[in-house]
Design an enzyme around this catalytic site. Structure first.
Site, short mmCIF file in Angstrom:
data_model
loop_
_atom_site.label_atom_id
_atom_site.label_comp_id
_atom_site.label_asym_id
_atom_site.label_seq_id
_atom_site.Cartn_x
_atom_site.Cartn_y
_atom_site.Cartn_z
N ALA A 214 38.45 40.30 43.03
CA ALA A 214 37.73 40.74 44.22
C ALA A 214 36.47 41.44 43.73
O ALA A 214 36.51 42.14 42.72
CB ALA A 214 38.58 41.72 45.02
N HIS B 224 44.27 47.21 34.60
CA HIS B 224 42.84 47.51 34.65
C HIS B 224 42.53 48.68 33.71
O HIS B 224 43.35 49.58 33.54
CB HIS B 224 42.41 47.91 36.07
CG HIS B 224 42.55 46.83 37.09
ND1 HIS B 224 43.71 46.63 37.80
CD2 HIS B 224 41.68 45.89 37.51
CE1 HIS B 224 43.54 45.60 38.62
NE2 HIS B 224 42.32 45.13 38.46
N ASN C 173 33.58 42.66 50.00
CA ASN C 173 32.68 43.54 50.75
C ASN C 173 31.26 43.28 50.26
O ASN C 173 31.07 42.81 49.13
CB ASN C 173 33.05 45.01 50.52
CG ASN C 173 33.08 45.40 49.04
OD1 ASN C 173 33.91 44.91 48.28
ND2 ASN C 173 32.17 46.23 48.65
N SER D 24 42.79 39.84 43.71
CA SER D 24 42.39 39.65 45.10
C SER D 24 43.43 38.94 45.96
O SER D 24 43.16 37.95 46.62
CB SER D 24 41.06 38.87 45.11
OG SER D 24 40.81 38.24 46.32
N1 HPA Z 1 32.48 47.70 43.69
C1 HPA Z 1 33.23 47.61 42.57
N2 HPA Z 1 34.32 46.89 42.49
C2 HPA Z 1 34.70 46.21 43.57
C3 HPA Z 1 33.97 46.26 44.78
C4 HPA Z 1 32.80 47.04 44.83
O1 HPA Z 1 32.13 47.13 45.86
N3 HPA Z 1 34.62 45.47 45.67
C5 HPA Z 1 35.71 44.95 45.03
N4 HPA Z 1 35.76 45.40 43.77
#
Ligand code: HPA
Length: 279
Positions: free
Chosen positions: A116, A86, A241, A33
């Site tokens: 994030a 990842h 988000n 992030s």
């Molecule tokens: N979904 C999955 N992974 C994420 C999201 C999400 O909305 N936001 C940041 N990583």
């Protein structure tokens, strides 16, 4: 690339690093992030590119930073992963978590992980920071557990305990730091999915039903391996988000995502620095 790594694979990587570093790290940091710039301000810095470390996951993406940064941050001897592999990129769980094994043999006792995540809890807002209290290892339940394969008994038992995965003392420290720094801190359960596709409305209903507060695509494999080896963990999610509730349409604009980052990065940085100072 072997399907599973043995202790000698890990030792090979450790040997290369021990020839280059000045001090043994006590704290490992895996920063997601947008927090990668924190690795640039580490003092007495020694950076080792992943491609120079045996068996390390090397990104094929042009211009992608991938290096371990050793040095001092807020008075602590640290090792920072600048660039994180990842599972959705195609790495195996063994590859995703290999750096954690290497950090453990190098001597870390604490792992700080940031990521994030999307907010599932209806109280969360964009740019909130969530202290991870626990996780749901959904991918692991489906079979992709990073501890699958021969047990590395040098680190821990075949069937490791996962209660208290997120260290109670470190969580308390983070809460004190948050109050002192004026950073609002939420708490909750993180769930990681393999990704890379985002969630369908039915996925979101399911994730909320099973008790997740935030969803992302990282962290759980690294924490599982950290705990197997007895490393204490602090996890922080930056809510980039918020995910729509049933029947509600949430439109996320690019501007909002950028704005979330502008608020989140200094918040996460203040927390990570404050925790390091308090150790
Ligand atoms: N979904 C999955 N992974 C994420 C999201 C999400 O909305 N936001 C940041 N990583």
């Amino acid at each position: 690339m072997p399907e599973f790594f043995s202790y000698s694979h890990i030792e090979a990587a450790v040997q290369v690093l021990e020839e280059r570093i000045l001090t043994k790290p006590g704290v490992g940091l895996i920063l997601g992030s947008g927090l990668n710039p924190l690795a640039d301000v580490v003092q007495d810095r020694v950076a080792v590119p992943y491609r120079e470390i045996p068996h390390f996951p090397v990104s094929t993406v042009e211009g992608h930073i991938g290096q371990l940064v050793f040095g001092r941050l807020e008075g602590q001897s640290v090792v920072v992963m600048q660039g994180r592999p990842h599972y959705y990129e195609g790495y195996s769980m063994a590859e995703v978590t290999f750096p954690v094994r290497v950090m453990q043999v190098l001597g870390i006792e604490i792992l700080i992980v940031t990521n994030a995540a999307g907010g599932l809890n209806s109280e969360f807002q964009v740019a909130d920071v969530m202290l991870i209290t626990d996780h749901i290892n959904l991918i692991g339940m489906g079979g992709a557990n990073p501890l699958r394969g021969p047990n590395l008994s040098e680190f821990g038992p075949r069937f490791p305990d996962m209660s208290g995965a997120y260290d109670a003392h470190l969580r308390a420290v983070a809460q004190q730091v948050a109050v002192a720094a004026g950073v609002p801190l939420r708490q909750g359960v993180y769930i990681s999915l393999a990704g890379p596709s985002f969630e369908t409305p039915a996925d979101l209903r399911f994730l909320r039903l099973i008790g997740a507060d935030a969803v992302g695509m990282s962290t759980v494999p690294e924490v599982t391996v950290a705990r197997h080896g007895g490393t204490r963990v602090l996890g922080l999610s930056g809510i980039s988000n918020v995910l729509p509730e049933p029947g509600v349409s949430v439109e996320t604009t690019h501007e909002e995502v950028l704005e979330a980052g502008r608020v989140l990065v200094p918040r996460l940085e203040a927390l990570v620095r404050g925790v390091l100072r308090s150790l």
